[in-house]
Write a protein that holds these residues in place. Sequence first.
Motif, PDB file in Angstrom:
ATOM      1  N   TRP A  81       0.966  -1.221   0.109  1.00  0.00           N
ATOM      2  CA  TRP A  81       0.034   0.040  -0.155  1.00  0.00           C
ATOM      3  C   TRP A  81       0.848   1.295  -0.063  1.00  0.00           C
ATOM      4  O   TRP A  81       0.379   2.318  -0.227  1.00  0.00           O
ATOM      5  CB  TRP A  81      -1.061  -0.092   1.120  1.00  0.00           C
ATOM      6  CG  TRP A  81      -2.100  -1.058   1.064  1.00  0.00           C
ATOM      7  CD1 TRP A  81      -1.932  -2.279   1.943  1.00  0.00           C
ATOM      8  CD2 TRP A  81      -3.071  -1.214   0.348  1.00  0.00           C
ATOM      9  NE1 TRP A  81      -3.226  -2.953   1.608  1.00  0.00           N
ATOM     10  CE2 TRP A  81      -3.708  -2.303   0.520  1.00  0.00           C
ATOM     11  CE3 TRP A  81      -3.479  -0.449  -0.845  1.00  0.00           C
ATOM     12  CZ2 TRP A  81      -4.874  -2.794   0.039  1.00  0.00           C
ATOM     13  CZ3 TRP A  81      -4.792  -0.909  -1.343  1.00  0.00           C
ATOM     14  CH2 TRP A  81      -5.283  -2.092  -0.994  1.00  0.00           C
ATOM     15  N   ARG A  82       1.970   1.138   0.180  1.00  0.00           N
ATOM     16  CA  ARG A  82       3.154   2.394   0.424  1.00  0.00           C
ATOM     17  C   ARG A  82       3.808   2.502  -1.157  1.00  0.00           C
ATOM     18  O   ARG A  82       3.746   3.555  -1.394  1.00  0.00           O
ATOM     19  CB  ARG A  82       4.058   2.225   1.497  1.00  0.00           C
ATOM     20  CG  ARG A  82       4.975   3.301   1.601  1.00  0.00           C
ATOM     21  CD  ARG A  82       5.797   3.360   2.945  1.00  0.00           C
ATOM     22  NE  ARG A  82       5.068   3.715   3.981  1.00  0.00           N
ATOM     23  CZ  ARG A  82       4.942   3.007   5.150  1.00  0.00           C
ATOM     24  NH1 ARG A  82       5.473   1.960   5.450  1.00  0.00           N
ATOM     25  NH2 ARG A  82       3.967   3.651   6.071  1.00  0.00           N
ATOM     26  N   ASP A  83       4.486   1.645  -1.592  1.00  0.00           N
ATOM     27  CA  ASP A  83       5.258   1.728  -2.614  1.00  0.00           C
ATOM     28  C   ASP A  83       4.554   1.030  -4.041  1.00  0.00           C
ATOM     29  O   ASP A  83       5.558   0.835  -4.844  1.00  0.00           O
ATOM     30  CB  ASP A  83       6.655   1.479  -2.533  1.00  0.00           C
ATOM     31  CG  ASP A  83       7.238   2.355  -1.288  1.00  0.00           C
ATOM     32  OD1 ASP A  83       7.052   3.688  -1.275  1.00  0.00           O
ATOM     33  OD2 ASP A  83       7.746   1.784  -0.320  1.00  0.00           O
ATOM     34  N   GLY A  84       3.566   0.269  -3.905  1.00  0.00           N
ATOM     35  CA  GLY A  84       3.430  -0.659  -4.864  1.00  0.00           C
ATOM     36  C   GLY A  84       2.891  -0.019  -6.287  1.00  0.00           C
ATOM     37  O   GLY A  84       2.571   1.153  -6.163  1.00  0.00           O
ATOM     38  N   ASP A  85       2.945  -0.864  -7.272  1.00  0.00           N
ATOM     39  CA  ASP A  85       2.614  -0.280  -8.541  1.00  0.00           C
ATOM     40  C   ASP A  85       1.006  -0.322  -8.381  1.00  0.00           C
ATOM     41  O   ASP A  85       0.205  -1.049  -8.298  1.00  0.00           O
ATOM     42  CB  ASP A  85       2.922  -1.549  -9.480  1.00  0.00           C
ATOM     43  CG  ASP A  85       2.490  -1.192 -10.814  1.00  0.00           C
ATOM     44  OD1 ASP A  85       1.720  -0.134 -11.351  1.00  0.00           O
ATOM     45  OD2 ASP A  85       2.839  -1.832 -11.867  1.00  0.00           O
TER      46      ASP A  85
END
Length: 205
Positions: A81-85
Amino acid sequence: MISGEGARLGEEAARRLARAGQHEIGPGLTDAEFARLERDYDVEFAEDHRAFLAVGLPLNRPPLNRPPEAGQTRFKPWPDWRDGDPADLREKLGWPVEGALFDVENNALWHPSWGQRPVELSQALSMAKLFLAQAPTMIPIYAHRYLPAGRGTYGHPVLSMYQTDIIIYGANLAQYIDYELGTVERLTRADSTPPNMVPFWSEFL
């Protein structure tokens, strides 16, 4: 700030995950991050799910003191949820509806509340999409395990969803963590107290 029974339930689930020591856990999501996610993806996290992620964000790698098992680096079950595509997160969010549409197209699925099924497949799919858009939005927890969205809600069962092959994988989020990690043997439906149901999706149990 999250408080109340939903927060307690989510925080307990986070404690059980951390205690099991099977996954590395990063810093929890901030209020600003939740606001961005809910705006960008048009969802609202349930109170227990939100509290769980606020305590710590599960990462797709083992704890630092444990080497990865074969294939583990390729399997990424926790939503990032922070750095995902964004495309990957949207695909995960769309999985339940896409699975139901697959069954409409390939396995003759048609919910009784939808009325008469059109003869033409294209029309049936279009009608099914309209009805499925009214079903509760499901938010992924881990792989194809989902909780319903909904600000102010908590305590719903975690559903394992593969098309419309749906089973309860925990009467609530804390119990689900135990079952998923294998720290407690999963009960059958006959052995367990029926949990709060998820409108529409629970009808496929």
